[in-house]
Design a protein around this motif. Structure first.
Motif, PDB file in Angstrom:
ATOM      1  N   VAL A   1       2.748  10.187  -9.945  1.00  0.00           N
ATOM      2  CA  VAL A   1       2.092  10.321 -11.158  1.00  0.00           C
ATOM      3  C   VAL A   1       1.184  11.575 -11.014  1.00  0.00           C
ATOM      4  O   VAL A   1       1.396  12.479 -12.165  1.00  0.00           O
ATOM      5  N   LEU A   2       0.734  12.028  -9.993  1.00  0.00           N
ATOM      6  CA  LEU A   2       0.075  13.311  -9.646  1.00  0.00           C
ATOM      7  C   LEU A   2       1.003  14.504  -9.940  1.00  0.00           C
ATOM      8  O   LEU A   2       0.630  15.610 -10.199  1.00  0.00           O
TER       9      LEU A   2
ATOM     10  N   LEU B   1       2.147   1.579  -3.531  1.00  0.00           N
ATOM     11  CA  LEU B   1       1.126   2.033  -4.355  1.00  0.00           C
ATOM     12  C   LEU B   1       1.119   3.856  -4.343  1.00  0.00           C
ATOM     13  O   LEU B   1       0.954   4.375  -5.141  1.00  0.00           O
ATOM     14  N   ALA B   2       0.977   4.275  -2.839  1.00  0.00           N
ATOM     15  CA  ALA B   2       0.773   5.772  -2.517  1.00  0.00           C
ATOM     16  C   ALA B   2       2.073   6.385  -3.262  1.00  0.00           C
ATOM     17  O   ALA B   2       1.679   7.491  -3.729  1.00  0.00           O
TER      18      ALA B   2
ATOM     19  N   TRP C   1       6.143  10.951 -13.684  1.00  0.00           N
ATOM     20  CA  TRP C   1       6.124   9.953 -14.491  1.00  0.00           C
ATOM     21  C   TRP C   1       7.609   9.282 -14.656  1.00  0.00           C
ATOM     22  O   TRP C   1       7.736   8.177 -14.700  1.00  0.00           O
TER      23      TRP C   1
ATOM     24  N   ILE D   1       1.336   6.539  -6.712  1.00  0.00           N
ATOM     25  CA  ILE D   1       0.318   7.500  -7.091  1.00  0.00           C
ATOM     26  C   ILE D   1       0.644   9.187  -7.162  1.00  0.00           C
ATOM     27  O   ILE D   1       0.567  10.020  -7.928  1.00  0.00           O
TER      28      ILE D   1
ATOM     29  N   TRP E   1       0.863  -1.119  -0.066  1.00  0.00           N
ATOM     30  CA  TRP E   1       0.056  -0.022  -0.088  1.00  0.00           C
ATOM     31  C   TRP E   1       0.656   1.305   0.105  1.00  0.00           C
ATOM     32  O   TRP E   1       0.480   2.321  -0.626  1.00  0.00           O
TER      33      TRP E   1
END
Length: 243
Positions: free
Chosen positions: A188-189, A181-182, A195, A185, A178
């Motif tokens: 990406v933001l 994954l955070a 990226w 993300i 988790w």
């Protein structure tokens, strides 16, 4: 909170003292906080670069890199140096490679690799800070330290005993996934830079892991530190090439 303090104590030179001996579970859980420590380090470097905004880019880059190394105690640079010596001197032999890593002395290979890595980091910072691209100072420490729970999550630890074995055995795997994954993300933001940094970190991390598994059958503390340094350097250079 104790796991976060363990991570902070291990990854930085901050004078943190724990009142009680931490449990194995707390030590293993501390791996999940490594990306947070990386992010905090990045915020500190970002603020320093902001303060030095009117300073010549070369001097600003040198100061930021010096603080970066000092704050982390050159811990992972030591791992990179040991790994470089072992990889060349091991001649492809697993046990010889592991034995050389335990030698505290640094040979010429280690010195050359450290000079080249610090040179690449310095020049990349020079380019990035000269263009006002300070987001790299957040991404590189974050992804470098996120690489460690990812490595321990998917790679066997091959040197029995010690801190690394405790980290590998007691890492809470679902929680670590988790956290990773955070991190992904969050990158990406941040847009194109995020990226690119994430892609570079994944590529270098996978290549480093592949080399470890082929030579050693897994990872050690030294090779984990080497991966962190390589990921940081690759992210900085990749973002500098984009400018």
């Amino acid at each position: 909170m104790s796991s976060f303090l363990i991570a902070l104590q291990f990854l930085t030179c901050l004078p943190i003292r724990l009142r009680d001996m931490p449990s194995a579970d707390a030590i293993g859980r501390s791996l999940s906080f490594y990306p947070l420590v990386g992010l905090l380090l990045g915020v500190g470097l970002w603020l320093l670069a902001l303060v030095l905004e009117q300073t010549a880019p070369a001097l600003s880059a040198a100061l930021v890199l010096s603080v970066w190394v000092a704050f982390t105690g050159a811990l992972h640079l030591d791992g990179l140096a040991d790994s470089a010596d072992a990889w060349l001197g091991g001649f492809g032999d697993r046990q010889r490679t592991l034995d050389i890593m335990k030698d505290p002395r640094s040979g010429p290979t280690a010195v050359v690799v450290l000079i080249l890595l610090l040179l690449l980091k310095f020049v990349a910072l020079w380019v990035l800070l000269g263009e006002g691209e300070r987001v790299a100072l957040l991404l590189a420490p974050l992804l470098g330290r996120a690489a460690l729970p990812a490595l321990f999550l998917y790679t066997p630890y091959v040197r029995p005993g010690g801190l690394g074995q405790v980290l590998s055995t007691h890492l809470p795997r679902r929680e670590a996934r988790w956290v990773l994954l955070a991190v992904a993300i969050g990158c990406v933001l941040l847009g194109t830079a995020g990226w690119l940094a994430l892609a570079v970190a994944l590529l270098v991390g996978m290549l480093a892991r592949r080399a470890m598994c082929r030579r050693l059958g897994g990872t050690t503390g030294d090779t984990a530190g080497a991966m962190l340094e390589l990921v940081e350097c690759a992210v900085l250079v990749g973002l500098a090439l984009r400018v």
